[in-house]
Write an enzyme that holds these catalytic residues in place. Structure first.
Site, PDB file in Angstrom:
ATOM      1  N   LYS A 187      65.870  -5.242  -7.325  1.00 57.48           N
ATOM      2  CA  LYS A 187      64.808  -4.414  -6.589  1.00 57.48           C
ATOM      3  C   LYS A 187      63.782  -3.844  -7.478  1.00 57.48           C
ATOM      4  O   LYS A 187      64.310  -3.431  -8.816  1.00 57.48           O
ATOM      5  CB  LYS A 187      65.048  -3.962  -5.360  1.00 57.48           C
ATOM      6  CG  LYS A 187      65.921  -4.825  -4.288  1.00 57.48           C
ATOM      7  CD  LYS A 187      65.024  -5.927  -3.837  1.00 57.48           C
ATOM      8  CE  LYS A 187      65.890  -7.058  -3.284  1.00 57.48           C
ATOM      9  NZ  LYS A 187      66.825  -6.704  -1.710  1.00 57.48           N
TER      10      LYS A 187
HETATM   11  C1  LIG Z   1      67.238  -7.573  -0.854  1.00 67.32           C
HETATM   12  C2  LIG Z   1      66.789  -7.597   0.428  1.00 67.32           C
HETATM   13  C3  LIG Z   1      67.504  -7.283   1.613  1.00 67.32           C
HETATM   14  C4  LIG Z   1      68.846  -6.676   1.588  1.00 67.32           C
HETATM   15  O1  LIG Z   1      69.098  -5.558   0.491  1.00 67.32           O
HETATM   16  P1  LIG Z   1      70.369  -4.886   0.271  1.00 67.32           P
HETATM   17  O2  LIG Z   1      70.198  -3.441  -0.074  1.00 67.32           O
HETATM   18  O3  LIG Z   1      71.288  -5.866  -0.507  1.00 67.32           O
HETATM   19  O4  LIG Z   1      71.277  -4.709   1.777  1.00 67.32           O
HETATM   20  C5  LIG Z   1      66.921  -7.364   2.818  1.00 67.32           C
HETATM   21  N1  LIG Z   1      65.797  -8.242   2.840  1.00 67.32           N
HETATM   22  C6  LIG Z   1      65.118  -8.522   2.045  1.00 67.32           C
HETATM   23  C7  LIG Z   1      63.880  -9.179   2.219  1.00 67.32           C
HETATM   24  C8  LIG Z   1      65.836  -8.369   0.472  1.00 67.32           C
HETATM   25  O5  LIG Z   1      65.110  -8.990  -0.391  1.00 67.32           O
END
Ligand SMILES: *Cc1c(COP(=O)(O)O)cnc(C)c1O
Length: 387
Positions: A187
Site C-alpha cells: 500500500k
Molecule cells: C489491501 C486491501 C484490503 C485489506 O487490507 P489488509 O490491511 O491487508 O487487511 C482491503 N481492501 C482492499 C481493496 C485492499 O486492496
C-alpha cells in the site's frame, strides 16, 4: 529463444523504507515499550490530521477494521451488504462470516468502481450496509451514494485501502463517515501489516477502540498513561486487533513522507500513460470524472486479448521470463471457488467485472522504481506482444 532481459527481478511493488524509518523502529525496540503505546497514539493523531478525520483508530490490518465495523453496525443473518465483486476477498469473507448475505454490483468498465445507480438498483428492504471501493488510488463517487444511503437508513463503510492521499473535489477520502485504510507492504505507506479506521462519529470510534482490545473499557486516562488500567473491564466480547508501537513508529515515519511518495508514484504513472499510448494491446484505466488528486496505488492495464492473440496469464508469464513482475487486483470475488460454489451468479450478470477479471494486471509501480525500470517494463511488454 533469446530476448533482452533485466539482470534483476522487478517486482510489481516494493515498500520504500528509508534510514529514518529504520531508526524510528530501532528507537522503539530500545525504548522498553514495544506494543500499543505512545507511538500508536501519535500515529493515530498524525493520521487524523493528515486525512482530516475526527477519529482514527489503529489496527492490526484493514481486514480487522472491516471485521470490527461490520460487527459494531450489528450486521448479521438476514441482512444484505452491497459491494462490488471487484474488491479484495477480505470484505466479502467478513460479510459471509457475519452471517449476512453479500450482494454484488457491477463496476464501470474503465474505472473499476461501482456507480451509485448500481448500488441503488441492488437495494432491498434487507440492505443494511454498502461498501464502495476507492480503486487503485482513484476516488469513488461517494457523495451521491451518501444521499441514497441516508434516505434509506443504510450505512456506508468506504474501503480506502488504495486511497491514502486521494482527494475528490479537494476533500481527502476518509474525512467523512466511516473509512478503512491499509498499511500492508504494497500500500502507499506501510507498517508491515496494519490498518486505520477513520470515523466522524465519536461513539463509533470509542466502540472500535474497545473491540480492538478484548472489548475492554478504555478511557482517555488509560490511553494517556499508555498502560492497561487494572480496573478495565470487558464491556462486550472483543478481539485482539491492536497495532504495535514498532509498527506505528514505522507508520509515523512513512506518513511524513506520504506526499513525496505519492508524487513519485504519480510521475511514474504519467510516464506509463505516455509510453502505453503506443501499445494498443494494453488498455489503462480511465480517471473518474471528479476533480481528483489520484494517489496512484496501482498502475492497472487490461490486455486486449483479441489484439494480443495471447491470454493474460501467457502475457504475465512472458513478462516474468523477462524479469518483470505483475500482480492481479483483483479476480472478481464471485468467480472464486467458494463463491462460485455457494452463491453461483449467472455468467454475464456482472459483465464489466468479468471482462476486467480476465484481462486485468498491475504493472510495477512503487516510489523507488526508476525511469529505467519503467522503460524495461515497456520494452518487455512490447517484446511479449510480438507474435
Ligand atoms: C489491501 C486491501 C484490503 C485489506 O487490507 P489488509 O490491511 O491487508 O487487511 C482491503 N481492501 C482492499 C481493496 C485492499 O486492496
Amino acid at each position: 529463444m533469446t530476448f533482452s532481459q533485466r539482470e534483476t527481478f522487478l517486482p510489481f511493488s516494493r515498500p520504500s523504507i528509508s534510514l529514518e524509518d529504520i531508526d524510528a523502529v530501532k528507537d522503539v525496540l530500545a525504548s522498553g515499550w514495544i506494543t500499543t503505546g505512545p507511538k500508536v497514539a501519535a500515529f493515530e493523531e498524525a493520521f487524523a490530521g493528515k486525512v482530516g478525520c475526527k477519529n482514527a483508530v489503529a489496527l492490526a490490518s484493514a481486514t480487522a477494521g472491516m471485521h470490527l465495523i461490520i460487527m459494531a453496525l450489528g450486521i448479521g443473518p438476514g441482512d444484505e451488504v452491497i459491494t462490488p465483486s471487484m474488491t479484495w476477498v477480505s470484505t466479502v469473507n467478513l460479510i459471509v462470516l457475519s452471517g449476512a448475505t453479500p450482494v454484488f454490483v457491477d463496476v464501470d468498465k474503465d474505472t473499476l468502481m461501482a456507480p451509485p445507480e448500481n448500488f441503488q438498483a441492488a437495494m432491498t428492504h434487507r440492505t443494511k450496509l454498502m461498501i464502495p471501493v476507492h480503486f487503485a488510488g482513484a476516488a469513488a463517487d461517494v457523495a451521491p451514494l451518501r444521499e441514497i444511503a441516508g434516505r434509506a437508513g443504510v450505512e456506508i463503510v468506504e474501503d480506502a485501502a488504495h486511497a491514502l492521499g486521494t482527494k475528490c473535489g479537494g476533500i481527502p477520502v476518509g474525512r467523512k463517515g466511516h473509512a478503512i485504510f491499509s498499511f500492508h507492504p504494497i500500500k502507499n505507506i506501510t507498517t508491515g501489516e496494519g490498518g486505520m479506521f477513520c470515523t466522524d462519529q465519536e461513539e463509533m470510534a470509542r466502540r472500535i477502540r474497545s473491540l480492538r482490545f478484548h472489548g475492554l473499557g478504555v478511557d482517555a486516562y488509560d490511553r494517556s498513561v499508555q498502560g492497561r488500567s487494572p480496573q478495565a473491564e470487558v464491556l462486550e466480547p472483543g478481539f485482539k486487533y491492536n497495532m504495535t508501537d514498532m509498527a506505528a513508529a514505522l507508520g509515523i515515519s512513512q506518513l511524513a513522507r506520504l506526499d513525496s511518495l505519492n508524487a513519485r508514484r504519480k510521475a511514474l504513472a504519467m510516464l506509463y500513460r505516455e509510453r502505453l499510448s503506443r501499445i494498443p494491446e494494453l488498455i489503462p484505466l480511465k480517471d473518474p470524472p471528479c476533480d481528483m488528486e489520484h494517489s496512484w496505488h496501482l498502475f492497472i492495464v487490461r490486455l486486449d486479448i483479441r489484439k494480443a492473440g495471447i491470454s493474460r496469464y501467457d502475457f504475465m508469464r512472458r513478462l516474468k521470463e523477462r524479469n518483470i513482475g505483475t500482480g492481479i487486483h483483483f479476480m472478481a470475488v464471485h468467480t472464486q471457488r467458494y463463491y462460485r460454489e455457494t452463491m453461483p451468479i449467472r455468467p454475464g450478470a456482472l459483465p464489466n467485472s468479468e471482462w476486467n477479471s480476465e484481462r486485468i494486471m498491475s504493472l510495477p509501480l512503487f516510489p523507488d522504481m526508476t525511469e529505467d525500470d519503467l522503460n524495461d517494463v515497456i520494452d518487455a511488454a512490447k517484446e511479449a506482444l510480438v507474435r
